[in-house]
Motif scaffolding. Structure first.
Motif, short mmCIF file in Angstrom:
data_model
loop_
_atom_site.label_atom_id
_atom_site.label_comp_id
_atom_site.label_asym_id
_atom_site.label_seq_id
_atom_site.Cartn_x
_atom_site.Cartn_y
_atom_site.Cartn_z
N TRP A 64 -0.26 8.93 15.77
CA TRP A 64 0.92 9.11 14.91
C TRP A 64 0.58 9.29 13.43
N TRP A 65 -0.55 8.75 12.99
CA TRP A 65 -0.90 8.82 11.58
C TRP A 65 -2.39 9.16 11.43
N SER A 66 -2.74 9.75 10.31
CA SER A 66 -4.13 10.14 10.11
C SER A 66 -4.91 9.14 9.27
N SER A 67 -4.24 8.20 8.61
CA SER A 67 -4.93 7.24 7.75
C SER A 67 -4.09 5.99 7.57
N LYS A 68 -4.71 4.94 7.06
CA LYS A 68 -3.96 3.71 6.81
C LYS A 68 -2.95 3.91 5.68
N ALA A 69 -3.25 4.82 4.75
CA ALA A 69 -2.30 5.11 3.67
C ALA A 69 -1.02 5.71 4.24
N ASP A 70 -1.16 6.60 5.23
CA ASP A 70 0.02 7.19 5.86
C ASP A 70 0.83 6.14 6.61
N PRO A 120 2.70 -3.83 -1.33
CA PRO A 120 2.57 -2.47 -0.77
C PRO A 120 2.81 -1.39 -1.81
N SER A 121 3.74 -1.62 -2.73
CA SER A 121 4.02 -0.62 -3.76
C SER A 121 2.80 -0.38 -4.63
N ARG A 122 2.13 -1.46 -5.02
CA ARG A 122 0.94 -1.32 -5.86
C ARG A 122 -0.17 -0.58 -5.10
N ALA A 123 -0.34 -0.92 -3.83
CA ALA A 123 -1.37 -0.26 -3.05
C ALA A 123 -1.11 1.23 -2.94
N LEU A 124 0.13 1.59 -2.68
CA LEU A 124 0.47 3.01 -2.55
C LEU A 124 0.37 3.72 -3.89
N ALA A 125 0.78 3.06 -4.96
CA ALA A 125 0.68 3.68 -6.28
C ALA A 125 -0.77 3.95 -6.64
N ALA A 126 -1.63 2.98 -6.36
CA ALA A 126 -3.06 3.16 -6.67
C ALA A 126 -3.67 4.26 -5.82
N GLU A 127 -3.33 4.29 -4.53
CA GLU A 127 -3.86 5.33 -3.66
C GLU A 127 -3.34 6.70 -4.05
N GLY A 128 -2.09 6.74 -4.52
CA GLY A 128 -1.50 8.01 -4.92
C GLY A 128 -2.16 8.62 -6.15
N VAL A 130 -5.45 8.67 -6.71
CA VAL A 130 -6.68 9.36 -6.29
C VAL A 130 -6.44 10.33 -5.14
N ASN A 131 -5.29 10.19 -4.47
CA ASN A 131 -4.94 11.07 -3.36
C ASN A 131 -3.69 11.84 -3.77
N GLU A 132 -3.90 13.04 -4.30
CA GLU A 132 -2.79 13.80 -4.87
C GLU A 132 -1.70 14.10 -3.84
N GLN A 133 -2.10 14.44 -2.62
CA GLN A 133 -1.12 14.75 -1.59
C GLN A 133 -0.24 13.54 -1.29
N LEU A 134 -0.87 12.37 -1.15
CA LEU A 134 -0.10 11.15 -0.91
C LEU A 134 0.81 10.86 -2.09
N ARG A 136 2.17 12.94 -4.18
CA ARG A 136 3.32 13.86 -4.17
C ARG A 136 4.32 13.47 -3.07
N GLU A 137 3.81 13.01 -1.93
CA GLU A 137 4.71 12.58 -0.86
C GLU A 137 5.48 11.35 -1.27
N LEU A 138 4.83 10.44 -1.98
CA LEU A 138 5.52 9.24 -2.45
C LEU A 138 6.66 9.60 -3.39
N VAL A 139 6.38 10.51 -4.30
CA VAL A 139 7.43 10.94 -5.23
C VAL A 139 8.58 11.58 -4.48
N ALA A 140 8.26 12.48 -3.57
CA ALA A 140 9.30 13.23 -2.86
C ALA A 140 10.14 12.33 -1.95
N LYS A 141 9.48 11.42 -1.23
CA LYS A 141 10.19 10.63 -0.23
C LYS A 141 10.77 9.35 -0.79
N LEU A 142 10.11 8.74 -1.77
CA LEU A 142 10.54 7.43 -2.24
C LEU A 142 11.21 7.47 -3.60
N MET A 143 10.60 8.19 -4.55
CA MET A 143 11.10 8.15 -5.92
C MET A 143 12.20 9.16 -6.20
#
Length: 210
Positions: A64-70, A120-128, A130-134, A136-143
């Motif tokens: 279902w997912w490709s990484s722990k970030a997903d 979780p928010s901090r973890a995702l923000a930090a990962e986002g 260094v991971n541009e795709q993630l 952008r997905e965070l911005v589109a889906k959450l923000m």
């Protein structure tokens, strides 16, 4: 070898519902990912750990997912939706722009100070970062859905003559939320209702003497 007919369920019993089983596994994975990030931190959270905590095979997660970030992003989005409830979230419009924005920011502060959301928010923000795709997905889906609500409320205030017509709502909303996000991310100071109230007052009334 003879082809056998599918086994029929015994009388009085229904066949297993694969959809329900998949949803149960997905929910267990969400809960495991969120719990592990809070308990051990994002760097030590692994797909193997999530799978063990959820009671599923890691191949189920990779299906279902490709990484722990997903996994974490989807789990966090699910948490946010569950906390929001079935009714769609709307930005209050009492006619008092300052009061409405202060109320929303106070609720945001309460969420930021809740470990279930904060870690979780901090973890995702930090990962986002260094991971541009993630990111952008965070911005589109959450923000972005939340940003759109700010924009709509500011436009309503413009229509009511409470905000200058030439103001760009997309830029204006950053006066409220960007300082809060910066303080939260970098621990430059405490975040509180008093702080966000001050942000609104400064943004709406400026810094020059009146």
């Amino acid at each position: 070898m003879a082809v056998q007919k599918p086994t029929q369920p015994a009388p009085g019993k229904s066949a297993p519902d694969s959809t329900r089983r998949s949803e149960k596994s997905r929910r267990a994975i969400y809960d495991a990912a969120l719990a592990l990030v809070v308990e051990v931190g994002y760097p030590k959270t692994t797909i193997e750990g999530i799978a063990a905590r959820a009671g599923v095979g890691k191949q189920t997660i990779y299906r279902w997912w490709s990484s722990k970030a997903d996994v974490l992003m989807e789990a966090f989005l699910d948490l946010a939706l569950r906390e929001a409830g079935p009714a769609p979230y709307t930005f209050p419009d009492t006619g008092d722009l300052a009061a409405d924005v202060k109320g929303v920011l106070r609720a945001t502060v309460d969420q930021m100070n809740d470990p279930r959301f904060d870690v979780p928010s901090r973890a995702l923000a930090a990962e986002g970062v260094v991971n541009e795709q993630l990111g952008r997905e965070l911005v589109a889906k959450l923000m972005q859905p939340s940003l759109d609500l700010y924009i709509d409320r500011l436009r309503a205030a413009q229509d009511a003559g409470q905000v200058r017509p030439e103001i760009d709502p997309r830029i204006a909303l950053e006066l409220f939320i960007s300082p809060l996000a910066q303080r939260w991310l970098q621990h430059t100071g405490p975040i509180s209702h008093e702080y966000t109230d001050a942000l609104v007052d400064y943004a709406l009334h400026g810094l020059a003497p009146r």
